[in-house]
Motif scaffolding. Structure first.
Motif, mmCIF file in Angstrom:
data_model
loop_
_atom_site.group_PDB
_atom_site.id
_atom_site.type_symbol
_atom_site.label_atom_id
_atom_site.label_comp_id
_atom_site.label_asym_id
_atom_site.label_seq_id
_atom_site.Cartn_x
_atom_site.Cartn_y
_atom_site.Cartn_z
ATOM 1 N N ASN A 427 -12.230 11.312 69.858
ATOM 2 C CA ASN A 427 -13.569 11.275 69.265
ATOM 3 C C ASN A 427 -13.579 11.837 67.849
ATOM 4 O OD1 ASN A 427 -14.686 10.149 71.522
ATOM 5 N ND2 ASN A 427 -15.375 12.082 72.406
ATOM 6 N N ARG A 430 -11.647 9.338 65.411
ATOM 7 C CA ARG A 430 -12.212 7.999 65.237
ATOM 8 C C ARG A 430 -12.843 7.857 63.857
ATOM 9 N NH1 ARG A 430 -17.336 5.994 66.313
ATOM 10 N NH2 ARG A 430 -17.921 8.014 67.167
ATOM 11 N N GLN A 431 -12.499 6.816 63.165
ATOM 12 C CA GLN A 431 -12.996 6.589 61.808
ATOM 13 C C GLN A 431 -13.907 5.369 61.775
ATOM 14 O OE1 GLN A 431 -12.395 8.578 59.127
ATOM 15 N NE2 GLN A 431 -11.300 9.952 60.504
ATOM 16 N N ASP A 432 -15.042 5.509 61.159
ATOM 17 C CA ASP A 432 -15.988 4.399 61.004
ATOM 18 C C ASP A 432 -16.471 4.396 59.557
ATOM 19 O OD1 ASP A 432 -17.797 2.423 61.160
ATOM 20 O OD2 ASP A 432 -19.125 3.390 62.623
ATOM 21 N N SER A 445 -20.905 15.772 70.523
ATOM 22 C CA SER A 445 -20.091 15.985 69.334
ATOM 23 C C SER A 445 -19.791 17.471 69.135
ATOM 24 C CB SER A 445 -20.792 15.404 68.103
ATOM 25 O OG SER A 445 -22.018 16.066 67.853
ATOM 26 N N ASP A 478 -19.481 10.258 62.919
ATOM 27 C CA ASP A 478 -18.225 10.766 62.377
ATOM 28 C C ASP A 478 -18.477 11.823 61.317
ATOM 29 O OD1 ASP A 478 -16.894 9.028 63.999
ATOM 30 O OD2 ASP A 478 -16.712 7.466 62.489
#
Length: 585
Positions: A427, A430-432, A445, A478
């Motif tokens: 988590n 993770r790149q967005d 988170s 993110d």
């Protein structure tokens, strides 16, 4: 000769250029045409090879000889008919006749031997092997059923008592073979039919692609005719673009340079955070892996030592003792509160005295094992097991089996712990890069970030989570993860690894708008008054060189601004600092 080569190639490799048949029956006919010559040729000779053995075992049963000869003759006739084009196209019928005759005659031969186990095994082998021949499923079922009927009719005619004269193992093998044949015939036929449909679909797709290719080729010709006109238009556009490029070059270069610098600074801060987490994550994963490795080695050693003798061991015990033994192992494997060395020693000596008072001798070794298993309270079970002749082996085996079960439980717990850490890391990593908002779960988170910092926190920091229900809302998850990382990392450093970290969330309402309020409080040294106005300034840091870039809180504020939120802090020197984040939802 060429025709023979063509047929042989068809048998071995199949026809790569053939058109897929319109029906599954035609596909089965094609497959039978490939198999028939090989099967019939082998059958022509293989049955003859059994005749000397039949004559030796059953010299007075002429029926077996004639059935063997019949099998060879029918096989040879099928082989000869295959080379005639008319019959080759009808190969599935020849294969059906050959298969049915082989099943029925083999069943009758087995019946004539009165269920001889060797012949019964051969009959079962023919039952199972024949299901791989691509016959119609109902034909196979009919032939199989007729063969079984013929077998039992033959036994009845010979007045054989099926339950007494035939081995139960042979009957069990026959019933198993019949059931397997019925089930697997259905499964194999279903898979063949599925493969045929898929192959047919691929063939249709290939034809569509060919048609599309022709269409594309035609379209290309049209495009080629208009290419020159497009080139002229392109040259005019290029001239216009050159003028625009000259006007925009200076602005674009300046913007790109500024954007690149900003991205590099942000990425450096993210990599710094990730670098600080690597050691923690490695430790959090390595610890359960060590437990798994140790438990696996223990299980392997015990199984290698115990399994070869376990069957003989159980045979030595009567049913009642086996039940007591199983209950003893089950209860010992459920004991999670194992005794300390001192407690084991006390329990051991008390148990020795008690058992010796009951008349048992040489119980010191058993007392050790019982204390190790924390089973000293199960007196009833212990007394029963001590009355067995091989009591030493009983308690040693119980100890080993209990150790295997508990080692397996250790592996499960370690796996859950490692999986939890890996899930949190996934988590975090993770790149967005899209600018589109997505669902944000604030509590999850925060939990993810705390898991990643678990190794640093557990050494001397107490965590107090006060996480109220916060509805899912749209945002940039993110980037918010980076906010929690920066704030929690700063809090850990401010407390120098010892203190209390309080993380809380709650929903509030301001001017009719719902907001989520997140607070991260530490019990560190607080922020000095003289630098409080500068903590959100870019490149400002109080950390030694190499430990911080001064961008963490600057990036944090920009992320919160991007969410139309607000960030502030309250601090007291010597008491601690609390950062508040307010985001509309």
């Amino acid at each position: 000769m060429n025709k023979l080569k063509t047929v042989l190639r068809l048998i071995v490799y199949g026809d790569d250029n053939r058109q897929y048949p319109d029906t599954y029956f035609e596909e089965q006919s094609y497959q039978c045409a490939r198999l028939l010559p090989l099967v019939s040729l082998v059958f022509s000779f293989i049955w003859i090879g059994y005749i000397p053995l039949d004559a030796e075992l059953y010299p007075n049963v002429d029926g077996i000889f004639y059935l063997r000869i019949g099998l060879s003759v029918v096989s040879f006739i099928a082989f000869g008919l295959y080379w005639i084009p008319f019959f080759r196209k009808k190969a599935i019928y020849l294969m059906s006749v050959l298969g049915a005759y082989a099943l029925i005659s083999t069943a009758i031969i087995t019946g004539l031997t009165r269920g001889n186990p060797s012949y019964m095994g051969g009959y079962c082998m023919v039952l199972v092997a024949s299901l791989f021949v691509p016959l119609r499923i109902y034909v196979y079922y009919l032939a199989l059923t007729l063969s079984v009927i013929c077998f039992f009719i033959t036994l009845l005619l010979l007045e054989v008592n099926i339950m007494q004269d035939i081995s139960k193992y042979s009957l069990n093998d026959l019933v198993s073979a019949i059931i397997l044949a019925f089930v697997f015939a259905f499964l194999v036929d279903r898979d063949r039919h599925s493969y045929y449909k898929k192959s047919k679909d691929r063939e249709q797709q290939r034809k569509k692609i060919q048609i599309q290719t022709l269409t594309i080729q035609e379209s290309n010709k049209v495009l080629q005719l208009s290419e020159e006109e497009l080139k002229r238009n392109l040259e005019e556009l290029k001239a216009t673009q050159e003028q625009l490029k000259k006007q925009k070059t200076e602005v674009e270069n300046a913007y790109k340079e500024l954007q690149f610098t900003q991205e590099q600074l942000i990425q450096s801060e993210k990599l710094a955070s990730l670098g600080q987490l690597i050691a923690n994550i490695a430790h959090e994963i390595n610890t359960p892996l060590g437990a798994i490795r140790s438990s696996a080695d223990s299980i392997e050693n015990i199984l290698l030592e115990t399994l070869p003798n376990l069957s003989n061991f159980l045979k030595k015990l009567d049913d009642n003792t086996v039940a007591v033994f199983n209950e003893f192992v089950e209860k010992s494997s459920q004991k999670t509160d194992l005794l300390s060395t001192r407690e084991q020693r006390i329990v051991k000596y008390e148990l020795i005295d008690e058992l010796e008072n009951l008349g048992f001798e040489n119980v010191e070794e058993y007392a050790d094992l019982i204390a190790d298993l924390n089973m000293h309270e199960e007196k009833k079970l212990i007394k029963i097991l001590l009355q067995t002749q091989n009591k030493e082996e009983v308690f040693e085996t119980a100890y080993q089996l209990s150790t295997v079960i508990r080692s397996n439980q250790t592996i499960k717990e370690a796996t859950k712990r490692a999986a939890k850490t890996v899930f949190a890391l996934k988590n975090f990593a993770r790149q967005d890069h899209s600018e589109e908002k997505s669902n944000v779960d604030i509590n999850q988170s925060l939990e993810t970030t705390l898991i990643l910092y678990h190794n640093q926190i557990k050494q001397g920091i107490d965590i107090n989570r006060i996480l109220d229900y916060v509805p899912i809302f749209l945002g940039y998850p993110d980037e918010l993860m980076q906010v929690w990382t920066n704030l929690i990392h700063n809090a850990i450093q401010a407390m120098k690894g010892k203190g209390e970290l309080i993380v809380s969330t709650k929903t509030i309402e301001k001017q009719g708008n719902k907001m989520v309020l997140v607070s991260i409080q530490d019990t560190g040294s607080g922020i000095p008054i003289k630098i409080q106005d500068r903590v959100f300034d870019a490149f400002f840091t109080t950390k030694p060189i190499g430990e911080g870039s001064g961008l963490g809180l600057d990036i944090t504020r920009k992320i919160i601004d991007k969410h139309d939120g607000k960030i502030w802090f309250e601090t007291q020197e010597g008491i601690g600092t609390t950062f508040f984040i307010e985001i509309p939802i």
